[in-house]
Enzyme design. Structure first.
Site, mmCIF file in Angstrom:
data_model
loop_
_atom_site.group_PDB
_atom_site.id
_atom_site.type_symbol
_atom_site.label_atom_id
_atom_site.label_comp_id
_atom_site.label_asym_id
_atom_site.label_seq_id
_atom_site.Cartn_x
_atom_site.Cartn_y
_atom_site.Cartn_z
ATOM 1 N N ARG A 47 13.142 7.715 -8.887
ATOM 2 C CA ARG A 47 12.363 6.483 -8.700
ATOM 3 C C ARG A 47 13.326 5.301 -8.660
ATOM 4 N NH1 ARG A 47 10.529 4.302 -13.057
ATOM 5 N NH2 ARG A 47 9.523 6.142 -13.905
ATOM 6 N N TYR A 99 -0.884 -10.175 9.248
ATOM 7 C CA TYR A 99 -1.423 -8.818 9.324
ATOM 8 C C TYR A 99 -2.656 -8.695 8.419
ATOM 9 C CZ TYR A 99 -1.571 -3.784 8.395
ATOM 10 O OH TYR A 99 -1.971 -2.488 8.228
ATOM 11 N N ASP A 173 7.974 -11.647 7.461
ATOM 12 C CA ASP A 173 7.602 -10.285 7.852
ATOM 13 C C ASP A 173 8.139 -10.089 9.273
ATOM 14 O OD1 ASP A 173 6.328 -8.018 8.889
ATOM 15 O OD2 ASP A 173 4.514 -8.315 7.691
ATOM 16 N N LYS A 198 6.396 1.078 11.676
ATOM 17 C CA LYS A 198 6.280 0.638 13.059
ATOM 18 C C LYS A 198 7.591 0.912 13.823
ATOM 19 C CE LYS A 198 2.425 -0.616 11.194
ATOM 20 N NZ LYS A 198 2.154 -1.961 10.729
HETATM 21 C C1 LIG Z 1 1.588 -2.474 9.518
HETATM 22 C C2 LIG Z 1 2.031 -3.793 9.062
HETATM 23 C C3 LIG Z 1 2.182 -4.056 7.694
HETATM 24 C C4 LIG Z 1 1.816 -3.065 6.624
HETATM 25 O O1 LIG Z 1 2.672 -1.960 6.597
HETATM 26 P P1 LIG Z 1 2.226 -0.478 6.174
HETATM 27 O O2 LIG Z 1 3.449 0.321 6.383
HETATM 28 O O3 LIG Z 1 1.073 -0.088 7.050
HETATM 29 O O4 LIG Z 1 1.804 -0.540 4.735
HETATM 30 C C5 LIG Z 1 2.672 -5.310 7.340
HETATM 31 N N1 LIG Z 1 2.969 -6.256 8.269
HETATM 32 C C6 LIG Z 1 2.820 -6.026 9.583
HETATM 33 C C7 LIG Z 1 3.175 -7.104 10.552
HETATM 34 C C8 LIG Z 1 2.340 -4.798 10.026
HETATM 35 O O5 LIG Z 1 2.178 -4.596 11.343
#
Ligand SMILES: *Cc1c(COP(=O)(O)O)cnc(C)c1O
Length: 378
Positions: A47, A99, A173, A198
């Site tokens: 962890r 998001y 982000d 992504k």
């Molecule tokens: C998908 C996404 C998230 C969240 O991520 P997860 O891996 O699904 O928890 C956060 N910010 C953006 C811009 C996203 O497209």
């Protein structure tokens, strides 16, 4: 070294014992210690740290021009960990088009713990000046945003944030752009957050998240929280993201190349009322996008003239574009945000147009993608 080289080598070296070129998947929860309080190279428990995760974390740090990186089980786990630096009464300013899951975490979960949120249009940094309060500790920026692809000027936002007396932490982000197209830490951000699910993973086979930064004290605080909360990324998933990142530059170039062709097709369609792509002349922040990003990326949004029914019809009629949530994989996806990924924003100020269709353009042959969209629109 240049980005393409770092994407393949950063944080990774052939195994000194046997020469294995790829980072081993260390499926171990614990590590032999050479004496009490004498763990080897700091490894005590997975962890806290695992060698496969560490390779990925070190790679992410270099790609984002940071000093440290932390990998999590999901983008939301990474986001949640950043917010746990705060305490009751603290205030956060976030973009008003973040998001859907980020909005849900902030508005529905973290408010219950005494955090306060203001959602503002960050495309105009002046709005931030109004939204900042003496309690503001974090400014949360997403650019380009999901799903409206709004672009904010990171450098301009950083200037506003830094000139505020209590110096809030600026978090960006960077999921949509990836460090190949945009490096927020170079533009004044304090932290970068990713959904590695992504483009970084890139093959729709793993869920993961990351935080990257430069400041040592922030890094120590967040590593402490990562271990204390425990939403870490497992070794197999870390390996998959490491492997995905190796082709990030070539994938992003092809995603954008295909997206440009699809944009050229969509702008001629009478059934499309509005087309949204960061590098298209009609985009309200096209100048900022062109200055800030290496290319326009692989995401396209468009609003159907006939609204929700038409959007649903198109999304259910494609054969090659798969009807699915998520984005950033090698395969093309299509979705209707109001009914799918952004359902949680319904009834709020972040609600999206019901006629909006979002494309995650893959790296297939562009002609096949165009033919599919043409028949779906028909
Ligand atoms: C998908 C996404 C998230 C969240 O991520 P997860 O891996 O699904 O928890 C956060 N910010 C953006 C811009 C996203 O497209």
């Amino acid at each position: 070294m240049k980005f393409e080289t770092l994407a393949i080598h950063a944080g990774q070296e052939p195994d000194p014992n046997n020469g294995a070129v790829m980072t081993p998947v260390y499926l171990t929860s614990t590590y032999k210690q050479d004496g009490i309080g004498k763990p080897r190279q700091g490894y005590e428990y997975s962890r806290t740290l695992n060698p496969t995760r560490k390779a990925l974390q070190d790679c992410l740090a270099e790609l984002e021009s940071g000093k440290w990186g932390l990998a999590f089980a999901s983008g939301m786990a990474a986001t949640d960990t950043v917010l746990r630096m705060l305490a009751q009464g603290d205030h956060v300013v976030a973009g008003n088009d973040v998001y859907g899951g980020t909005f849900r975490l902030f508005d529905k979960v973290l408010r219950r713990f005494g955090l306060d949120f203001t959602f503002a249009d960050t495309t105009d940094p002046e709005n931030l000046v109004e939204a900042l309060t003496p309690q503001t500790r974090i400014v949360w920026l997403e650019t380009p945003t999901n799903p409206l692809l709004a672009v904010s000027d990171i450098r301009a936002v950083a200037e506003v944030v830094k000139s505020h007396p209590n110096k809030p932490i600026l978090v960006v982000d960077n999921t949509f752009a990836t460090p190949y197209l945009q490096r927020p830490l170079e533009l004044g951000a304090d932290l970068v957050v990713h959904s590695m699910t992504k483009y970084l993973g890139g093959h729709s086979d793993v869920v993961g998240g990351a935080i990257v930064g430069k400041d040592k004290a922030l890094g120590e605080q967040l590593a402490y929280l990562q271990n204390a909360i425990g939403g870490v990324q497992g070794p197999m998933d870390s390996f998959l993201v490491l492997r995905g990142i190796k082709t990030l530059p070539v994938r992003m170039d092809r995603h954008a190349e295909n997206a440009e062709k699809i944009v050229a097709f969509l702008e001629k369609q009478k059934k499309v009322e509005r087309l949204i792509y960061p590098f298209h002349e009609s985009h309200p922040q096209v100048q900022i996008a062109r200055r800030q990003m290496g290319n326009g990326g692989g995401m396209i949004s468009f609003i159907m003239k006939d609204g929700r029914e038409a959007a649903v019809k198109v999304a259910e009629s494609t054969k090659l574009f798969t009807l699915a949530e998520s984005l950033g994989g090698v395969e093309s996806l299509i979705e209707v945000p109001a009914a799918m990924t952004h359902l949680s924003t319904q009834g709020s100020t972040l609600e999206v147009d019901p006629g909006l269709v979002r494309l995650s353009v893959g790296i297939e042959n562009a002609d096949d993608l165009l033919a599919d969209l043409e028949q779906a629109l028909r």
